[in-house]
Design a protein around this motif. Sequence first.
Motif, PDB file in Angstrom:
ATOM      1  N   ILE A  73       0.821  -1.209   0.000  1.00  0.00           N
ATOM      2  CA  ILE A  73       0.000   0.000   0.000  1.00  0.00           C
ATOM      3  C   ILE A  73       0.858   1.264   0.000  1.00  0.00           C
ATOM      4  N   LYS A  74       1.876   1.257   0.825  1.00  0.00           N
ATOM      5  CA  LYS A  74       2.755   2.422   0.879  1.00  0.00           C
ATOM      6  C   LYS A  74       4.162   1.958   1.240  1.00  0.00           C
ATOM      7  N   PRO A  75       5.180   2.659   0.791  1.00  0.00           N
ATOM      8  CA  PRO A  75       6.536   2.289   1.198  1.00  0.00           C
ATOM      9  C   PRO A  75       6.738   2.614   2.669  1.00  0.00           C
ATOM     10  N   PRO A  76       7.517   1.889   3.424  1.00  0.00           N
ATOM     11  CA  PRO A  76       8.153   0.633   3.009  1.00  0.00           C
ATOM     12  C   PRO A  76       7.143  -0.508   3.003  1.00  0.00           C
ATOM     13  N   LEU A  77       7.523  -1.584   2.314  1.00  0.00           N
ATOM     14  CA  LEU A  77       6.654  -2.753   2.249  1.00  0.00           C
ATOM     15  C   LEU A  77       6.382  -3.291   3.650  1.00  0.00           C
ATOM     16  N   LYS A  78       5.212  -3.797   3.847  1.00  0.00           N
ATOM     17  CA  LYS A  78       4.848  -4.404   5.122  1.00  0.00           C
ATOM     18  C   LYS A  78       4.659  -5.894   4.870  1.00  0.00           C
ATOM     19  N   VAL A  79       5.477  -6.722   5.523  1.00  0.00           N
ATOM     20  CA  VAL A  79       5.401  -8.172   5.359  1.00  0.00           C
ATOM     21  C   VAL A  79       4.901  -8.765   6.667  1.00  0.00           C
ATOM     22  N   GLU A  80       3.841  -9.554   6.574  1.00  0.00           N
ATOM     23  CA  GLU A  80       3.276 -10.202   7.747  1.00  0.00           C
ATOM     24  C   GLU A  80       3.313 -11.712   7.589  1.00  0.00           C
ATOM     25  N   TYR A  81       3.451 -12.383   8.717  1.00  0.00           N
ATOM     26  CA  TYR A  81       3.435 -13.839   8.748  1.00  0.00           C
ATOM     27  C   TYR A  81       2.360 -14.287   9.722  1.00  0.00           C
ATOM     28  N   GLU A  82       1.689 -15.376   9.373  1.00  0.00           N
ATOM     29  CA  GLU A  82       0.686 -15.954  10.254  1.00  0.00           C
ATOM     30  C   GLU A  82       0.575 -17.440   9.967  1.00  0.00           C
ATOM     31  N   LEU A  83       0.023 -18.158  10.929  1.00  0.00           N
ATOM     32  CA  LEU A  83      -0.195 -19.584  10.742  1.00  0.00           C
ATOM     33  C   LEU A  83      -1.312 -19.813   9.728  1.00  0.00           C
ATOM     34  N   THR A  84      -1.149 -20.829   8.905  1.00  0.00           N
ATOM     35  CA  THR A  84      -2.227 -21.264   8.017  1.00  0.00           C
ATOM     36  C   THR A  84      -3.186 -22.119   8.849  1.00  0.00           C
ATOM     37  N   GLU A  85      -4.281 -22.535   8.258  1.00  0.00           N
ATOM     38  CA  GLU A  85      -5.199 -23.447   8.962  1.00  0.00           C
ATOM     39  C   GLU A  85      -4.466 -24.738   9.339  1.00  0.00           C
ATOM     40  N   PHE A  86      -3.633 -25.231   8.437  1.00  0.00           N
ATOM     41  CA  PHE A  86      -2.823 -26.423   8.712  1.00  0.00           C
ATOM     42  C   PHE A  86      -1.863 -26.137   9.867  1.00  0.00           C
TER      43      PHE A  86
END
Length: 113
Positions: A73-86
């Motif tokens: 959406i805007k600099p800097p990039l925003k990277v998120e991590y989360e658990l999958t359903e598995f």
Amino acid sequence: MYCIDNKEFPCSTSLTMNYIGGKWKAVILIHLIEKKRYNELRKELSMVTERTISLQLKELEADGLIKRTVHTIKPPLKVEYELTEFGKTLIPILEAMAQWGEVAAETKLRVSI
């Protein structure tokens, strides 16, 4: 005997350890029970090198346990991590490991005092 992705596993425990084994994978997974930005994870795991975190995240993503989302959406990039359903199916195991670690630490402290 289990055969998954052309790898043979003698039992279900060895299959589980293939996914979460090693020094940091389970630690990363328990920190990702709640969605985290990459920098938040890095701060929480300050004793782990950036290279190690990156490699472990890539392996966990390839195994389908976590999801990586890049927001541009805007600099800097925003990277998120989360658990999958598995990945969420591991939460009871991760919590049990954490509880066992607390008991083990208390037991060792009592023995050494």
